[in-house]
Design a protein around this motif. Structure first.
Motif, PDB file in Angstrom:
ATOM      1  N   VAL A   1      15.678  49.933  -9.391  1.00  0.00           N
ATOM      2  CA  VAL A   1      15.939  50.759 -10.576  1.00  0.00           C
ATOM      3  C   VAL A   1      17.440  50.905 -10.760  1.00  0.00           C
ATOM      4  O   VAL A   1      18.176  51.163  -9.811  1.00  0.00           O
ATOM      5  N   THR A   2      17.883  50.737 -12.002  1.00  0.00           N
ATOM      6  CA  THR A   2      19.306  50.811 -12.304  1.00  0.00           C
ATOM      7  C   THR A   2      19.565  51.772 -13.459  1.00  0.00           C
ATOM      8  O   THR A   2      18.662  52.119 -14.218  1.00  0.00           O
ATOM      9  N   ASN A   3      20.812  52.168 -13.555  1.00  0.00           N
ATOM     10  CA  ASN A   3      21.245  53.041 -14.636  1.00  0.00           C
ATOM     11  C   ASN A   3      22.638  52.595 -15.044  1.00  0.00           C
ATOM     12  O   ASN A   3      23.467  52.283 -14.179  1.00  0.00           O
ATOM     13  N   TYR A   4      22.919  52.551 -16.341  1.00  0.00           N
ATOM     14  CA  TYR A   4      24.201  52.066 -16.835  1.00  0.00           C
ATOM     15  C   TYR A   4      24.787  53.005 -17.873  1.00  0.00           C
ATOM     16  O   TYR A   4      24.064  53.643 -18.640  1.00  0.00           O
ATOM     17  N   LYS A   5      26.083  53.030 -17.906  1.00  0.00           N
ATOM     18  CA  LYS A   5      26.804  53.652 -19.020  1.00  0.00           C
ATOM     19  C   LYS A   5      26.484  52.830 -20.266  1.00  0.00           C
ATOM     20  O   LYS A   5      26.434  51.592 -20.224  1.00  0.00           O
ATOM     21  N   ASN A   6      26.281  53.498 -21.375  1.00  0.00           N
ATOM     22  CA  ASN A   6      25.847  52.793 -22.584  1.00  0.00           C
ATOM     23  C   ASN A   6      26.804  51.670 -22.994  1.00  0.00           C
ATOM     24  O   ASN A   6      26.370  50.593 -23.409  1.00  0.00           O
ATOM     25  N   SER A   7      28.076  51.908 -22.865  1.00  0.00           N
ATOM     26  CA  SER A   7      29.043  50.937 -23.373  1.00  0.00           C
ATOM     27  C   SER A   7      29.130  49.666 -22.526  1.00  0.00           C
ATOM     28  O   SER A   7      29.755  48.696 -22.948  1.00  0.00           O
ATOM     29  N   VAL A   8      28.505  49.659 -21.353  1.00  0.00           N
ATOM     30  CA  VAL A   8      28.534  48.453 -20.521  1.00  0.00           C
ATOM     31  C   VAL A   8      27.184  47.749 -20.461  1.00  0.00           C
ATOM     32  O   VAL A   8      27.070  46.662 -19.890  1.00  0.00           O
ATOM     33  N   LYS A   9      26.172  48.366 -21.040  1.00  0.00           N
ATOM     34  CA  LYS A   9      24.843  47.741 -21.030  1.00  0.00           C
ATOM     35  C   LYS A   9      24.894  46.373 -21.716  1.00  0.00           C
ATOM     36  O   LYS A   9      25.490  46.216 -22.775  1.00  0.00           O
ATOM     37  N   GLY A  10      24.263  45.398 -21.080  1.00  0.00           N
ATOM     38  CA  GLY A  10      24.267  44.054 -21.624  1.00  0.00           C
ATOM     39  C   GLY A  10      25.476  43.235 -21.212  1.00  0.00           C
ATOM     40  O   GLY A  10      25.484  42.017 -21.384  1.00  0.00           O
ATOM     41  N   ARG A  11      26.504  43.889 -20.672  1.00  0.00           N
ATOM     42  CA  ARG A  11      27.713  43.181 -20.219  1.00  0.00           C
ATOM     43  C   ARG A  11      27.869  43.249 -18.696  1.00  0.00           C
ATOM     44  O   ARG A  11      28.325  42.289 -18.076  1.00  0.00           O
ATOM     45  N   PHE A  12      27.514  44.376 -18.113  1.00  0.00           N
ATOM     46  CA  PHE A  12      27.662  44.581 -16.672  1.00  0.00           C
ATOM     47  C   PHE A  12      26.286  44.567 -16.011  1.00  0.00           C
ATOM     48  O   PHE A  12      25.301  45.038 -16.585  1.00  0.00           O
ATOM     49  N   THR A  13      26.251  44.051 -14.795  1.00  0.00           N
ATOM     50  CA  THR A  13      25.020  44.042 -14.012  1.00  0.00           C
ATOM     51  C   THR A  13      25.319  44.492 -12.587  1.00  0.00           C
ATOM     52  O   THR A  13      26.191  43.914 -11.930  1.00  0.00           O
ATOM     53  N   ILE A  14      24.597  45.506 -12.140  1.00  0.00           N
ATOM     54  CA  ILE A  14      24.738  45.972 -10.764  1.00  0.00           C
ATOM     55  C   ILE A  14      23.606  45.380  -9.934  1.00  0.00           C
ATOM     56  O   ILE A  14      22.463  45.269 -10.397  1.00  0.00           O
ATOM     57  N   SER A  15      23.941  44.987  -8.715  1.00  0.00           N
ATOM     58  CA  SER A  15      22.927  44.451  -7.809  1.00  0.00           C
ATOM     59  C   SER A  15      23.333  44.790  -6.379  1.00  0.00           C
ATOM     60  O   SER A  15      24.472  45.198  -6.131  1.00  0.00           O
ATOM     61  N   ARG A  16      22.389  44.620  -5.459  1.00  0.00           N
ATOM     62  CA  ARG A  16      22.707  44.920  -4.065  1.00  0.00           C
ATOM     63  C   ARG A  16      22.058  43.898  -3.157  1.00  0.00           C
ATOM     64  O   ARG A  16      20.996  43.345  -3.482  1.00  0.00           O
ATOM     65  N   ASP A  17      22.692  43.663  -2.029  1.00  0.00           N
ATOM     66  CA  ASP A  17      22.157  42.796  -1.003  1.00  0.00           C
ATOM     67  C   ASP A  17      22.144  43.614   0.284  1.00  0.00           C
ATOM     68  O   ASP A  17      23.183  43.753   0.946  1.00  0.00           O
ATOM     69  N   ASP A  18      21.002  44.157   0.619  1.00  0.00           N
ATOM     70  CA  ASP A  18      20.924  45.044   1.781  1.00  0.00           C
ATOM     71  C   ASP A  18      21.176  44.302   3.086  1.00  0.00           C
ATOM     72  O   ASP A  18      21.612  44.895   4.070  1.00  0.00           O
ATOM     73  N   ALA A  19      20.896  43.014   3.119  1.00  0.00           N
ATOM     74  CA  ALA A  19      21.160  42.234   4.330  1.00  0.00           C
ATOM     75  C   ALA A  19      22.655  42.111   4.600  1.00  0.00           C
ATOM     76  O   ALA A  19      23.086  41.965   5.746  1.00  0.00           O
ATOM     77  N   LYS A  20      23.446  42.196   3.535  1.00  0.00           N
ATOM     78  CA  LYS A  20      24.904  42.090   3.664  1.00  0.00           C
ATOM     79  C   LYS A  20      25.599  43.435   3.514  1.00  0.00           C
ATOM     80  O   LYS A  20      26.834  43.492   3.505  1.00  0.00           O
ATOM     81  N   ASN A  21      24.819  44.505   3.356  1.00  0.00           N
ATOM     82  CA  ASN A  21      25.414  45.837   3.152  1.00  0.00           C
ATOM     83  C   ASN A  21      26.428  45.832   2.008  1.00  0.00           C
ATOM     84  O   ASN A  21      27.507  46.429   2.119  1.00  0.00           O
ATOM     85  N   THR A  22      26.066  45.191   0.929  1.00  0.00           N
ATOM     86  CA  THR A  22      27.018  45.023  -0.167  1.00  0.00           C
ATOM     87  C   THR A  22      26.355  45.297  -1.507  1.00  0.00           C
ATOM     88  O   THR A  22      25.202  44.905  -1.727  1.00  0.00           O
ATOM     89  N   VAL A  23      27.095  45.951  -2.371  1.00  0.00           N
ATOM     90  CA  VAL A  23      26.674  46.145  -3.747  1.00  0.00           C
ATOM     91  C   VAL A  23      27.687  45.443  -4.648  1.00  0.00           C
ATOM     92  O   VAL A  23      28.879  45.398  -4.331  1.00  0.00           O
ATOM     93  N   TYR A  24      27.199  44.880  -5.735  1.00  0.00           N
ATOM     94  CA  TYR A  24      28.034  44.103  -6.632  1.00  0.00           C
ATOM     95  C   TYR A  24      28.017  44.695  -8.041  1.00  0.00           C
ATOM     96  O   TYR A  24      27.053  45.344  -8.440  1.00  0.00           O
ATOM     97  N   LEU A  25      29.081  44.409  -8.769  1.00  0.00           N
ATOM     98  CA  LEU A  25      29.116  44.720 -10.192  1.00  0.00           C
ATOM     99  C   LEU A  25      29.646  43.480 -10.901  1.00  0.00           C
ATOM    100  O   LEU A  25      30.834  43.187 -10.821  1.00  0.00           O
TER     101      LEU A  25
END
Length: 128
Positions: free
Chosen positions: A58-82
């Protein structure tokens, strides 16, 4: 204790892309919701995006970045991306990573002061 280290910032022209990373220390990364905030010069820090901890994606975005920014995570690498695409000059800011185990991500917009851990930030500059 969790330490967050952001990377991937830089300077890019309008319309370009950047991918920010936030590496977290600790063994319980998967139990933390993760997110990104930004602060432009002379402005308050604002919410950008967040992703839940429970594997639901589940994700949540600021309206002005929707469609342009994507958040994701890789728990095996302890890393979150934008992943930031179609960048605009108004996206220029210092971007901060945050982590929290308690606050649902829908409340991160207005209750950021309650979040447990913060990184030091990475600068993103978008030129016109």
């Amino acid at each position: 204790q969790v330490q967050l280290v952001e990377s991937g910032g830089g300077m890019v022209r309008a319309g370009g892309s950047l991918r920010l990373s936030c590496a977290a220390s600790g063994r319980t990364f998967s139990t933390y919701a993760m997110g990104w905030f930004r602060q432009a010069p002379g402005k308050e820090r604002e919410f950008v995006a967040a992703i839940s901890w429970n594997g639901s994606g589940v994700t949540n975005y600021k309206n002005s970045v929707k469609g342009r920014f994507t958040i994701s995570r890789d728990d095996a690498k302890n890393t979150v991306y934008l992943q930031m695409n179609v960048l605009k000059p108004e996206d220029t800011a210092i971007y901060y990573c945050a982590a929290d185990r308690s606050l649902v991500i829908g409340l991160w917009v207005t209750r950021q002061r309650e979040l447990e851990y913060w990184g030091q930030g990475t600068q993103v500059t978008v030129s016109s």
